[in-house]
Write an enzyme that holds these catalytic residues in place. Structure first.
Site, PDB file in Angstrom:
ATOM      1  N   PRO A 199      16.495  81.350 -57.457  1.00 20.20           N
ATOM      2  CA  PRO A 199      15.817  80.515 -56.459  1.00 20.20           C
ATOM      3  C   PRO A 199      14.313  80.460 -56.721  1.00 20.20           C
ATOM      4  O   PRO A 199      13.630  81.475 -56.638  1.00 20.20           O
ATOM      5  CB  PRO A 199      16.114  81.212 -55.128  1.00 20.20           C
ATOM      6  CG  PRO A 199      17.090  82.304 -55.439  1.00 20.20           C
ATOM      7  CD  PRO A 199      16.956  82.605 -56.898  1.00 20.20           C
ATOM      8  N   GLU A 200      13.839  79.295 -57.087  1.00 21.53           N
ATOM      9  CA  GLU A 200      12.398  79.076 -57.227  1.00 21.53           C
ATOM     10  C   GLU A 200      11.976  78.148 -56.092  1.00 21.53           C
ATOM     11  O   GLU A 200      12.741  77.909 -55.167  1.00 21.53           O
ATOM     12  CB  GLU A 200      12.089  78.481 -58.612  1.00 21.53           C
ATOM     13  CG  GLU A 200      12.606  79.377 -59.741  1.00 21.53           C
ATOM     14  CD  GLU A 200      12.269  78.853 -61.127  1.00 21.53           C
ATOM     15  OE1 GLU A 200      11.238  78.179 -61.275  1.00 21.53           O
ATOM     16  OE2 GLU A 200      13.035  79.126 -62.060  1.00 21.53           O
ATOM     17  N   LYS A 245       7.787  80.970 -53.097  1.00 18.91           N
ATOM     18  CA  LYS A 245       9.224  81.256 -53.005  1.00 18.91           C
ATOM     19  C   LYS A 245       9.565  82.017 -51.728  1.00 18.91           C
ATOM     20  O   LYS A 245      10.698  82.485 -51.580  1.00 18.91           O
ATOM     21  CB  LYS A 245       9.663  82.082 -54.217  1.00 18.91           C
ATOM     22  CG  LYS A 245       9.346  81.444 -55.561  1.00 18.91           C
ATOM     23  CD  LYS A 245       9.626  82.411 -56.706  1.00 18.91           C
ATOM     24  CE  LYS A 245       9.048  81.878 -58.006  1.00 18.91           C
ATOM     25  NZ  LYS A 245       9.149  82.872 -59.099  1.00 18.91           N
ATOM     26  N   ARG A 285      10.613  88.033 -70.706  1.00 17.64           N
ATOM     27  CA  ARG A 285      11.337  86.941 -70.081  1.00 17.64           C
ATOM     28  C   ARG A 285      11.906  86.022 -71.158  1.00 17.64           C
ATOM     29  O   ARG A 285      11.184  85.639 -72.091  1.00 17.64           O
ATOM     30  CB  ARG A 285      10.407  86.118 -69.164  1.00 17.64           C
ATOM     31  CG  ARG A 285      10.002  86.850 -67.915  1.00 17.64           C
ATOM     32  CD  ARG A 285      11.206  87.058 -66.997  1.00 17.64           C
ATOM     33  NE  ARG A 285      10.930  88.052 -65.976  1.00 17.64           N
ATOM     34  CZ  ARG A 285      11.436  89.288 -65.966  1.00 17.64           C
ATOM     35  NH1 ARG A 285      12.243  89.685 -66.921  1.00 17.64           N
ATOM     36  NH2 ARG A 285      11.160  90.116 -65.006  1.00 17.64           N
TER      37      ARG A 285
END
Length: 296
Positions: A24-25, A75, A285
């Site tokens: 979820p961004e 967020k 990442r």
DNA sequence: ACTGTAACCTGCAGGC
DNA sequence: TGCCTGCAGGTTACAG
């Protein structure tokens, strides 16, 4: 449905699943906010049960308050609370909800029987507001309105991407305040709020900027800001990107996953130039980019 | 003050 | 069949 790798349809499902993963961004959180707000504004929270972890247990402090509004910063969902009986015009406390990696909020008409529910607030009309989070990377907190000192990232959060006072020049200044890789800087939430791994890769690809660049000039910073706004705006219009666990409060899935040009497409041809997209870890990442369009 | 890194957490996929 | 390993990644604490 269980994908069966031995059938043709099963193989397709199997392949699709490999590219699926929750995150979820900002667009996903905004989608939750828009759907949740009309469902809960005006309701009073009567009781609350939570998972014992300190990541969630503060949520009980929301009990006894009426929900005034549902806001968002980056967020983070910010649920405005009035003490009951209401005496102040402005909400005095906020329930802060961070969805982490696998979090979601939904409204139920009966108590949920689900091992992954981390908080359940009962409402005075008989419904339940439920926070479900398989991996427990989410976070719940109740704070004095605007006091985010217990949440460092929210406390020092950069401007909202659609803040009209944010222009290319201001964004450039914020980016150059750090010597880190430009993508890592974006993920820090400091230059701008709400960009995570998916939309960072998407925006950098569209802006043709290498994720590992450490210096970005004003012109490229302006281009990057414009493309961040494009990818976030399109994702919001599509009700977010649905990856493994993400669901809106309606129980629906978003539609943006079919619009991704870069994230999850490592090894496939760049849609601009045909070069094979590269994937490697950048500052821990997973990062995908086009070595040709996004050359350093 | 800044930078880089490990840790948190669980389900899933792949290898043997 | 089933065990083991690696991977996904937003945030935070901590070391340098």
């Amino acid at each position: 449905m269980q994908p069966n790798p031995t059938s043709r349809v099963g193989r397709v499902l199997h392949q699709v699943k490999r590219y699926v993963g929750p995150v979820p961004e900002l667009p996903e959180v905004e989608t939750v906010r828009r759907q949740l707000e009309p469902l809960v504004v005006g309701a009073r929270i009567t009781t609350c049960e939570t998972h014992p972890s300190p990541r969630f247990s503060d949520a009980v402090l929301a009990a006894g308050n009426r929900i005034h509004r549902v806001n968002r910063r980056g967020k983070y969902l910010l649920v405005g609370l009035h003490a009951v009986p209401t005496t102040d015009v402005l909400p005095t406390r906020e329930l802060v909800i961070h969805l982490g990696m696998t979090g979601g909020v939904n409204i139920a008409t009966s108590p949920p029987d689900d091992p992954y529910v981390r908080a359940c607030w009962s409402l005075d009309d008989g419904r339940y507001m439920v926070f479900r989070d398989v991996r427990r990377f989410g976070r719940l907190a109740v704070v004095a309105t605007g006091d985010y000192s217990s949440l460092p990232t929210l406390h020092r959060l950069g401007p909202e991407p659609f803040d009209p006072s944010l222009d290319g020049s201001a964004f450039h200044s914020a980016l150059t305040a750090s010597r880190r890789h430009v993508k890592t800087s974006l993920l820090s939430q400091r230059p701008i709020a709400g960009v995570g791994n998916i939309y960072a890769d998407e925006a950098l690809w569209r802006a043709r900027i290498s994720p590992s660049a450490r210096r970005v000039g004003r012109e490229r910073a302006t281009r990057l800001l414009a493309n961040i706004r494009k990818v976030l705006g399109e994702a919001i219009a599509n009700d977010g990107t649905t990856l493994r666990d993400y669901r809106t409060p309606d129980g629906e899935t978003g539609r943006n996953q079919s619009h991704l040009d870069c994230y999850g497409r490592g090894g496939q041809p760049c849609r601009l130039c045909g070069t094979k997209l590269a994937t490697r870890q950048l500052d821990q990442r997973t990062t995908t980019w086009c070595p040709s369009c996004q050359a350093r």
